[in-house]
Enzyme design. Structure first.
Site, PDB file in Angstrom:
ATOM      1  N   ALA A  61      20.826  15.084-121.608  1.00 21.24           N
ATOM      2  CA  ALA A  61      21.742  15.734-122.546  1.00 21.24           C
ATOM      3  C   ALA A  61      23.115  15.065-122.498  1.00 21.24           C
ATOM      4  O   ALA A  61      23.426  14.290-121.595  1.00 21.24           O
ATOM      5  CB  ALA A  61      21.875  17.214-122.197  1.00 21.24           C
ATOM      6  N   GLY A 106      16.772  16.011-120.335  1.00 20.84           N
ATOM      7  CA  GLY A 106      16.208  16.232-121.660  1.00 20.84           C
ATOM      8  C   GLY A 106      15.293  15.108-122.096  1.00 20.84           C
ATOM      9  O   GLY A 106      14.353  15.336-122.859  1.00 20.84           O
ATOM     10  N   GLU A 109      12.065  15.945-120.543  1.00 19.59           N
ATOM     11  CA  GLU A 109      11.511  17.099-121.241  1.00 19.59           C
ATOM     12  C   GLU A 109      10.950  16.723-122.601  1.00 19.59           C
ATOM     13  O   GLU A 109       9.935  17.272-123.037  1.00 19.59           O
ATOM     14  CB  GLU A 109      12.595  18.171-121.379  1.00 19.59           C
ATOM     15  CG  GLU A 109      12.934  18.837-120.050  1.00 19.59           C
ATOM     16  CD  GLU A 109      14.135  19.752-120.129  1.00 19.59           C
ATOM     17  OE1 GLU A 109      13.987  20.951-119.880  1.00 19.59           O
ATOM     18  OE2 GLU A 109      15.241  19.244-120.456  1.00 19.59           O
ATOM     19  N   GLU A 129      18.865  18.286-113.375  1.00 18.32           N
ATOM     20  CA  GLU A 129      19.797  19.357-113.745  1.00 18.32           C
ATOM     21  C   GLU A 129      20.343  20.110-112.535  1.00 18.32           C
ATOM     22  O   GLU A 129      21.477  20.590-112.557  1.00 18.32           O
ATOM     23  CB  GLU A 129      19.109  20.339-114.705  1.00 18.32           C
ATOM     24  CG  GLU A 129      18.846  19.785-116.089  1.00 18.32           C
ATOM     25  CD  GLU A 129      17.518  19.054-116.206  1.00 18.32           C
ATOM     26  OE1 GLU A 129      17.127  18.716-117.330  1.00 18.32           O
ATOM     27  OE2 GLU A 129      16.870  18.815-115.142  1.00 18.32           O
TER      28      GLU A 129
END
Length: 255
Positions: A61, A106, A109, A129
């Site tokens: 992110a 991300g 993911e 994270e």
């Protein structure tokens, strides 16, 4: 655009294009959702490749963008974040992720939303994270655990460590490791092969597996049974069975 779509020979390539690291800011997330919905609708797209380019898939992110967001802002945004990734996961066609360089946070993911993952030998994957005082928020705690099992997922999520391509393959996080120069070519070849297959049967197979994993086995068998019987109403089934009887297996040309 931070994400682009190119279509050729039945394969739609969703290309992340936000140099230098393809950070997944809000605009990129929303664009991913739009393109996932587009390839879902388009009949000329029969399989999909997720691709970040030769150097990096996605390093995660946009931390600077998130840093200024408070709890109230993230309560609103977190659903949009998950919806974008869920739209990719629910593309009812075969999806392969071609991973080069970093696929972190991300980026990892997003790769988890694919049906198959081909990684470059220089790829590094992880869910870092926890190092920011957070947890994965785009499906990582759910899709990773379903893919590699809860204890392996907890190892990666609790520590935030990065794993190289070979370990990722051992964990089951990626399916194939190839030289970096061959990642996109092999991903496209995998997608192109399936793009020539029976579209409705592939959709049925994907939905049966994915939906079945979310429920008990009896419900999963009911989903499978419904799709299996329904495919007997399709032209592809007629073509496939006729070709098998007349020419042998693997020679059907589906429309």
């Amino acid at each position: 655009m931070t994400v682009n779509l190119e279509v050729a020979d039945g394969v739609g390539t969703i290309r992340l294009d936000r140099p230098p690291m393809n950070a997944l800011d809000i605009a990129t997330q929303d664009r991913l959702r739009e393109l996932a919905e587009e390839v879902t609708r388009r009949d000329d797209v029969r399989a999909v490749v997720l691709w970040g380019g030769e150097k990096v898939f996605a390093a995660g992110a946009d931390i600077k963008e998130m840093q200024v967001m408070d709890h109230a802002a993230m309560v609103v945004r977190s659903k949009g974040l998950q919806d974008a990734f869920t739209a990719v996961a629910r593309i009812p066609k075969p999806v392969v992720a071609a991973l080069t360089g970093y696929a972190l946070g991300g980026g990892c993911e997003l790769a988890l939303c694919a049906d198959f993952r081909i990684a470059a030998d220089n790829a590094k994957l992880g869910q870092p994270e926890i190092l920011l005082g957070l947890i994965p928020g785009a499906g990582g705690t759910q899709r990773l655990a379903r893919l590699v099992g809860p204890s392996k997922a907890k190892d990666l999520i609790f520590t935030g460590r990065q794993v190289k391509a070979d370990e990722a393959r051992t964990l089951g996080l990626v399916d194939r490791v190839v030289p970096a120069a061959e990642v996109h070519e092999q991903a496209h070849a995998w997608a192109a092969r399936l793009a020539a297959g029976p579209a409705l049967a592939l959709r049925a197979a994907k939905e049966s597996v994915d939906a079945g994993l979310e429920t008990d086995i009896d419900t999963g068998l009911a989903i499978e049974r419904t799709w299996f019987a329904g495919l007997f109403a399709t032209e592809d089934r007629e073509i496939g069975m006729r070709s098998f009887v007349e020419e042998g297996p693997g020679k059907a040309k589906f429309r």
